[in-house]
Write a protein that holds these residues in place. Structure first.
Motif, PDB file in Angstrom:
ATOM      1  N   GLY A   1      21.318 -13.940  34.933  1.00  0.00           N
ATOM      2  CA  GLY A   1      21.067 -14.584  36.220  1.00  0.00           C
ATOM      3  C   GLY A   1      19.591 -14.666  36.547  1.00  0.00           C
ATOM      4  N   MET A   2      18.880 -13.538  36.443  1.00  0.00           N
ATOM      5  CA  MET A   2      17.454 -13.539  36.754  1.00  0.00           C
ATOM      6  C   MET A   2      16.671 -14.364  35.739  1.00  0.00           C
ATOM      7  SD  MET A   2      15.268 -12.630  39.015  1.00  0.00           S
ATOM      8  CE  MET A   2      16.106 -11.337  39.960  1.00  0.00           C
ATOM      9  N   ALA A   3      17.094 -14.333  34.478  1.00  0.00           N
ATOM     10  CA  ALA A   3      16.420 -15.139  33.458  1.00  0.00           C
ATOM     11  C   ALA A   3      16.558 -16.626  33.773  1.00  0.00           C
ATOM     12  CB  ALA A   3      16.995 -14.841  32.078  1.00  0.00           C
ATOM     13  N   THR A   4      17.743 -17.024  34.207  1.00  0.00           N
ATOM     14  CA  THR A   4      17.948 -18.424  34.589  1.00  0.00           C
ATOM     15  C   THR A   4      17.019 -18.805  35.734  1.00  0.00           C
ATOM     16  OG1 THR A   4      20.273 -18.318  33.911  1.00  0.00           O
ATOM     17  CG2 THR A   4      19.646 -20.112  35.384  1.00  0.00           C
ATOM     18  N   LEU A   5      16.898 -17.935  36.721  1.00  0.00           N
ATOM     19  CA  LEU A   5      16.024 -18.205  37.860  1.00  0.00           C
ATOM     20  C   LEU A   5      14.553 -18.194  37.453  1.00  0.00           C
ATOM     21  CD1 LEU A   5      17.860 -16.086  40.573  1.00  0.00           C
ATOM     22  CD2 LEU A   5      17.761 -18.586  40.420  1.00  0.00           C
ATOM     23  N   ALA A   6      14.179 -17.328  36.511  1.00  0.00           N
ATOM     24  CA  ALA A   6      12.796 -17.318  36.023  1.00  0.00           C
ATOM     25  C   ALA A   6      12.468 -18.657  35.369  1.00  0.00           C
ATOM     26  CB  ALA A   6      12.593 -16.177  35.033  1.00  0.00           C
TER      27      ALA A   6
ATOM     28  N   ASP B   1      16.779 -21.742  26.505  1.00  0.00           N
ATOM     29  CA  ASP B   1      17.289 -21.936  25.149  1.00  0.00           C
ATOM     30  C   ASP B   1      17.874 -20.636  24.589  1.00  0.00           C
ATOM     31  OD1 ASP B   1      17.676 -23.769  22.989  1.00  0.00           O
ATOM     32  OD2 ASP B   1      16.074 -22.779  21.892  1.00  0.00           O
ATOM     33  N   ASP B   2      17.319 -19.491  24.996  1.00  0.00           N
ATOM     34  CA  ASP B   2      17.762 -18.191  24.494  1.00  0.00           C
ATOM     35  C   ASP B   2      19.008 -17.665  25.205  1.00  0.00           C
ATOM     36  OD1 ASP B   2      15.665 -18.011  22.667  1.00  0.00           O
ATOM     37  OD2 ASP B   2      14.357 -16.930  24.052  1.00  0.00           O
ATOM     38  N   LEU B   3      19.400 -18.262  26.325  1.00  0.00           N
ATOM     39  CA  LEU B   3      20.497 -17.744  27.143  1.00  0.00           C
ATOM     40  C   LEU B   3      21.820 -17.686  26.373  1.00  0.00           C
ATOM     41  CD1 LEU B   3      19.767 -19.540  30.543  1.00  0.00           C
ATOM     42  CD2 LEU B   3      19.712 -17.053  30.146  1.00  0.00           C
ATOM     43  N   PRO B   4      22.733 -16.792  26.793  1.00  0.00           N
ATOM     44  CA  PRO B   4      24.031 -16.700  26.123  1.00  0.00           C
ATOM     45  C   PRO B   4      24.780 -18.031  26.046  1.00  0.00           C
ATOM     46  CG  PRO B   4      23.728 -14.828  27.576  1.00  0.00           C
ATOM     47  CD  PRO B   4      22.562 -15.749  27.820  1.00  0.00           C
ATOM     48  N   ALA B   5      24.618 -18.878  27.058  1.00  0.00           N
ATOM     49  CA  ALA B   5      25.311 -20.172  27.052  1.00  0.00           C
ATOM     50  C   ALA B   5      24.697 -21.168  26.086  1.00  0.00           C
ATOM     51  CB  ALA B   5      25.299 -20.762  28.465  1.00  0.00           C
TER      52      ALA B   5
ATOM     53  N   GLY C   1       8.924 -11.581  19.076  1.00  0.00           N
ATOM     54  CA  GLY C   1       8.930 -10.180  18.704  1.00  0.00           C
ATOM     55  C   GLY C   1       9.385  -9.232  19.791  1.00  0.00           C
ATOM     56  N   LEU C   2       9.835  -9.761  20.935  1.00  0.00           N
ATOM     57  CA  LEU C   2      10.270  -8.946  22.063  1.00  0.00           C
ATOM     58  C   LEU C   2      11.691  -9.327  22.458  1.00  0.00           C
ATOM     59  CD1 LEU C   2       7.066  -9.222  24.309  1.00  0.00           C
ATOM     60  CD2 LEU C   2       7.764  -7.236  22.944  1.00  0.00           C
ATOM     61  N   PRO C   3      12.391  -8.437  23.188  1.00  0.00           N
ATOM     62  CA  PRO C   3      13.704  -8.822  23.710  1.00  0.00           C
ATOM     63  C   PRO C   3      13.588 -10.070  24.578  1.00  0.00           C
ATOM     64  CG  PRO C   3      13.355  -6.462  23.961  1.00  0.00           C
ATOM     65  CD  PRO C   3      12.040  -7.036  23.517  1.00  0.00           C
ATOM     66  N   THR C   4      14.558 -10.954  24.470  1.00  0.00           N
ATOM     67  CA  THR C   4      14.534 -12.170  25.269  1.00  0.00           C
ATOM     68  C   THR C   4      14.686 -11.842  26.752  1.00  0.00           C
ATOM     69  OG1 THR C   4      16.872 -12.419  24.719  1.00  0.00           O
ATOM     70  CG2 THR C   4      15.318 -13.749  23.482  1.00  0.00           C
ATOM     71  N   ASN C   5      14.356 -12.812  27.599  1.00  0.00           N
ATOM     72  CA  ASN C   5      14.313 -12.563  29.036  1.00  0.00           C
ATOM     73  C   ASN C   5      15.655 -12.097  29.576  1.00  0.00           C
ATOM     74  OD1 ASN C   5      14.133 -13.170  32.029  1.00  0.00           O
ATOM     75  ND2 ASN C   5      12.069 -13.751  31.399  1.00  0.00           N
ATOM     76  N   HIS C   6      16.748 -12.706  29.118  1.00  0.00           N
ATOM     77  CA  HIS C   6      18.058 -12.310  29.659  1.00  0.00           C
ATOM     78  C   HIS C   6      18.479 -10.927  29.180  1.00  0.00           C
ATOM     79  CE1 HIS C   6      19.379 -14.097  25.781  1.00  0.00           C
ATOM     80  NE2 HIS C   6      20.341 -13.215  25.846  1.00  0.00           N
ATOM     81  N   VAL C   7      18.005 -10.499  28.016  1.00  0.00           N
ATOM     82  CA  VAL C   7      18.268  -9.137  27.550  1.00  0.00           C
ATOM     83  C   VAL C   7      17.535  -8.138  28.448  1.00  0.00           C
ATOM     84  CG1 VAL C   7      17.901  -7.505  25.642  1.00  0.00           C
ATOM     85  CG2 VAL C   7      18.735  -9.819  25.172  1.00  0.00           C
ATOM     86  N   LYS C   8      16.343  -8.487  28.865  1.00  0.00           N
ATOM     87  CA  LYS C   8      15.508  -7.598  29.681  1.00  0.00           C
ATOM     88  C   LYS C   8      15.925  -7.611  31.158  1.00  0.00           C
ATOM     89  CE  LYS C   8      11.534  -5.205  30.277  1.00  0.00           C
ATOM     90  NZ  LYS C   8      11.230  -3.931  29.610  1.00  0.00           N
ATOM     91  N   PHE C   9      16.225  -8.783  31.695  1.00  0.00           N
ATOM     92  CA  PHE C   9      16.423  -8.912  33.138  1.00  0.00           C
ATOM     93  C   PHE C   9      17.827  -9.374  33.539  1.00  0.00           C
ATOM     94  CE2 PHE C   9      11.855  -9.332  32.507  1.00  0.00           C
ATOM     95  CZ  PHE C   9      11.338  -8.514  33.497  1.00  0.00           C
TER      96      PHE C   9
END
Length: 294
Positions: A112-117, A88-92, A101-109
């Motif tokens: 591509g890796m966030a999608t796979l996570a 839901d947080d992804l750029p798309a 309260g933390l950077p979203t997964n795609h900001v951190k990783f």
């Protein structure tokens, strides 16, 4: 008023167990180091653990002590819920930079890796539903229910409606359908899972009424908070729903508060009926409505 003491005590007892279980067990089933880091980053980033807590609360309502197998099955829904947040947080999708309260997964990783996570957490959820010692019939029913309520006729359908109708104002009935799928169906699954594990099909219709009311109340409450709260209070961006179909956008804040109160009362009524007809103490489940405080 604040959260009900019974619920606070229940959370204090069970939430640390859920957190520990997730942190320890997820890496066991991941065979790529960076993928494991990305999955763990989001699964251990906090959160109320509402959905597994609901499953465990249903078990406690029926005086069923959770063993390792039922605890694993109850925790599976948190994997799936976390996947939905990552995607839901992804750029798309919403392209959000902040979650809990933390950077979203795609900001951190990276995206591509966030999608796979997210993909990994989604599929691992179903593995956990069957990789345990619950009866085979129970495992099959859990997989069937989760695949239906989280899939293209459930949560995913709600997300698709949310995107497709973003620039079009929906009528109340269609908005309720959107929210039932987007938010309510995974909560409905969590409650149903408790009934299935406890083998209490006799209570399932009233449990469903409670779950549907709670899920709708949860979404109305979230819509209201997006208007009335700050990012620091919620740990995620606010005022993001100006062009979306929400209760405040459709009917205004005052009527949204009224709709929330009406929905909560419907859920409480179902629990009172279950207590009277089935001779079970439903006060723990009723205490979950105390989440909705302003």
């Amino acid at each position: 008023m604040g959260v009900d003491k019974q619920l606070m005590d229940f959370e204090a007892r069970l939430r640390p167990q859920i957190n520990t279980f997730l942190a320890q067990r997820v890496p066991v089933d991941v065979d790529q180091a960076q993928l494991a880091k990305s999955m763990l980053y989001s699964i251990t980033a906090g959160g109320k653990r509402l959905r597994p807590l609901l499953t465990l609360a249903v078990l406690e309502t029926f005086q069923v002590q959770p063993d390792e197998a039922s605890f694993k099955a109850a925790s599976a829904v948190e994997l799936l819920h976390t996947y939905s947040l990552i995607h839901d947080d992804l750029p798309a999708m919403d392209d959000d930079d902040l979650r809990r309260g933390l950077p979203t997964n795609h900001v951190k990783f990276g995206a591509g890796m966030a999608t796979l996570a997210g993909d990994g957490l989604l599929t691992l959820a179903f593995q956990w539903l069957v990789d345990n010692s619950l009866p085979a019939a129970t495992k099959i029913e859990l997989v069937d229910q989760l695949s239906r309520l989280a899939g293209p006729s459930g949560m995913v359908a709600g997300q698709a409606d949310d995107i497709y109708y973003e620039q079009h104002q929906l009528a109340l009935a269609h908005l309720q359908k959107l929210h039932r799928h987007k938010t309510g169906d995974l909560i409905l699954y969590a409650v149903r899972a408790g009934g299935l594990i406890a083998n209490r099909s006799d209570c399932q219709p009233l449990l469903d009424q409670f779950a549907k009311s709670f899920g709708l109340a949860f979404q109305i409450y979230d819509d209201i908070l997006d208007v009335t709260s700050s990012a620091d209070q919620l740990g995620k961006p606010v005022h993001q729903d100006a062009n979306k179909n929400t209760y405040p956008n459709l009917m205004g804040l005052d009527r949204s508060y009224q709709q929330l109160a009406k929905t909560i009362e419907a859920g409480r009524s179902a629990l009172k009926q279950m207590q009277a007809e089935k001779n079970v103490d439903t006060t723990l489940l009723a205490s979950f409505f105390s989440y909705f405080q302003f």
